[in-house]
Write a protein that holds these residues in place. Structure first.
Motif, PDB file in Angstrom:
ATOM      1  N   GLY A  34       1.534  12.158  -8.200  1.00 39.68           N
ATOM      2  CA  GLY A  34       0.565  13.228  -7.971  1.00 39.68           C
ATOM      3  C   GLY A  34      -0.759  12.610  -7.594  1.00 39.68           C
ATOM      4  N   THR A  35      -1.088  12.611  -6.300  1.00 42.02           N
ATOM      5  CA  THR A  35      -2.287  11.913  -5.845  1.00 42.02           C
ATOM      6  C   THR A  35      -3.452  12.858  -5.555  1.00 42.02           C
ATOM      7  N   GLY A  41      -5.337  12.726 -13.001  1.00 44.03           N
ATOM      8  CA  GLY A  41      -5.511  12.471 -14.429  1.00 44.03           C
ATOM      9  C   GLY A  41      -4.297  12.843 -15.267  1.00 44.03           C
ATOM     10  N   PRO A  42      -3.804  14.088 -15.179  1.00 41.16           N
ATOM     11  CA  PRO A  42      -2.635  14.483 -15.964  1.00 41.16           C
ATOM     12  C   PRO A  42      -1.403  13.627 -15.690  1.00 41.16           C
ATOM     13  N   ASN A  57      -3.115   7.575  -7.013  1.00 37.85           N
ATOM     14  CA  ASN A  57      -4.267   7.302  -6.163  1.00 37.85           C
ATOM     15  C   ASN A  57      -3.958   7.625  -4.702  1.00 37.85           C
ATOM     16  N   ARG A  58      -3.047   6.889  -4.129  1.00 35.04           N
ATOM     17  CA  ARG A  58      -2.611   7.124  -2.741  1.00 35.04           C
ATOM     18  C   ARG A  58      -1.234   6.522  -2.582  1.00 35.04           C
ATOM     19  N   TRP A  59      -0.322   7.295  -2.019  1.00 33.22           N
ATOM     20  CA  TRP A  59       1.032   6.773  -1.831  1.00 33.22           C
ATOM     21  C   TRP A  59       1.027   5.799  -0.657  1.00 33.22           C
ATOM     22  N   ALA A 108      -5.716   0.130  -8.436  1.00 34.18           N
ATOM     23  CA  ALA A 108      -5.795   1.558  -8.149  1.00 34.18           C
ATOM     24  C   ALA A 108      -4.540   2.055  -7.442  1.00 34.18           C
ATOM     25  N   SER A 109      -3.976   1.209  -6.577  1.00 32.29           N
ATOM     26  CA  SER A 109      -2.796   1.616  -5.812  1.00 32.29           C
ATOM     27  C   SER A 109      -1.485   1.347  -6.536  1.00 32.29           C
TER      28      SER A 109
END
Length: 297
Positions: A34-35, A41-42, A57-59, A108-109
């Protein structure tokens, strides 16, 4: 006003939760995806709570279909973590800042999947439109997909479609909590089935269940020596409540330190073997050096 068919939501959601529970009970990996801003957050919180994995973050294209390359980036992240934790080994401040930026970008990724060790066994997705690439990769690899389908979503190719709102923060939190609870329920049920008494332990934990695997050939102990079966518990300190990430029963007696480290970092295994008490102690020592917490039965 878009209307979602709620009478379909509950039975379909139940099917999805049962599927997640079954995967967790077999020691499988569950990937939360879920980006979008309200899901990030969840998704991370729920995955950490049940000791699973997430992308929020980003797929990155090829995350699943080009896992070998992604594994190289994860190895680089681990290398940077170790380097920065050690103080930089004499590097100048400017270089350390550059390494920290590189580390933060990778974390992050890939931070949510750096301990996954391989492709997931099931994937949970918030917003199929935004995560279209992730869904395409999962379908290509025949990975079951659980997805929340809003009124603008296409259910084609989704293994377990769940009609629902994929925009409201409270709804997303509810979905994530339910999936995490299903994982924990599977872990507990499998632990009970394997004969582990969580309530009798000093610090009860819910171990990720062992995957079904062919047992290795048992090593015969020298005549007269006591046979013992032992359990290696590998610990992940991200969550104090659920900190056992996998369990290994029995290990070859000729295990070297490098192999021990690979075992600690590798995928869950299920190898049952009886060895002598002396051999078990030697293996336990090696695995302790490799970062494992040992329990000997």
């Amino acid at each position: 006003i878009p209307i979602t068919a709620l009478p379909q939501t509950f039975p379909l959601l139940h099917q999805a939760l049962v599927a997640v529970r079954d995967v967790a009970a077999k020691g499988g990996r569950v990937l939360f995806v879920g980006t979008k801003r309200q899901a990030a957050g969840p998704v991370a919180e729920a995955a950490k709570r049940c000791a699973q994995y997430y992308m929020n973050n980003r797929w990155l294209g090829g995350t699943l279909t080009n896992w070998k390359t992604v594994s190289g980036s994860i190895a680089r992240l681990r290398e940077l973590d170790a380097l920065l934790e050690s103080g930089g080994e004499g590097r100048v401040k400017r270089e350390l800042l550059s390494l920290q930026r590189e580390r933060d970008k990778l974390d992050a990724s890939l931070g949510g999947i750096k301990d996954m060790g391989g492709i997931p066994d099931i994937m949970f997705v918030i917003d199929t439109n935004k995560e279209a690439i992730a869904i395409q990769e999962a379908r290509k690899l025949n990975i079951p997909i659980i997805a929340i389908l809003d009124t603008n979503s296409d259910p084609d190719g989704i293994t377990y479609p769940v009609p629902g709102n994929d925009d409201a923060a409270r709804a997303i939190q509810t979905y994530c909590d339910l999936i995490a609870d299903a994982v924990l329920d599977g872990l507990a049920a499998g632990a009970s089935a394997s004969g582990i008494d969580l309530g009798a332990s000093e610090a009860p934990v819910e171990p990720m269940l062992r995957v079904a695997a062919a047992p290795a050939a048992a090593e015969a102990a020298p005549a007269g020596e006591e046979q013992t079966e032992f359990t290696v518990v590998l610990v992940d300190g991200r969550d104090k409540k659920i900190n056992v990430i996998k369990e290994v029963r029995g290990v070859r007696s000729d295990l070297g330190l490098k192999e021990a480290k690979d075992l600690v970092e590798g995928a869950p295994q299920n190898v049952v073997e009886n060895v002598s008490k002396q051999t078990a102690d030697e293996i336990a020592k090696k695995l302790t050096e490799a970062g494992a917490k040992i329990q000997i039965k």
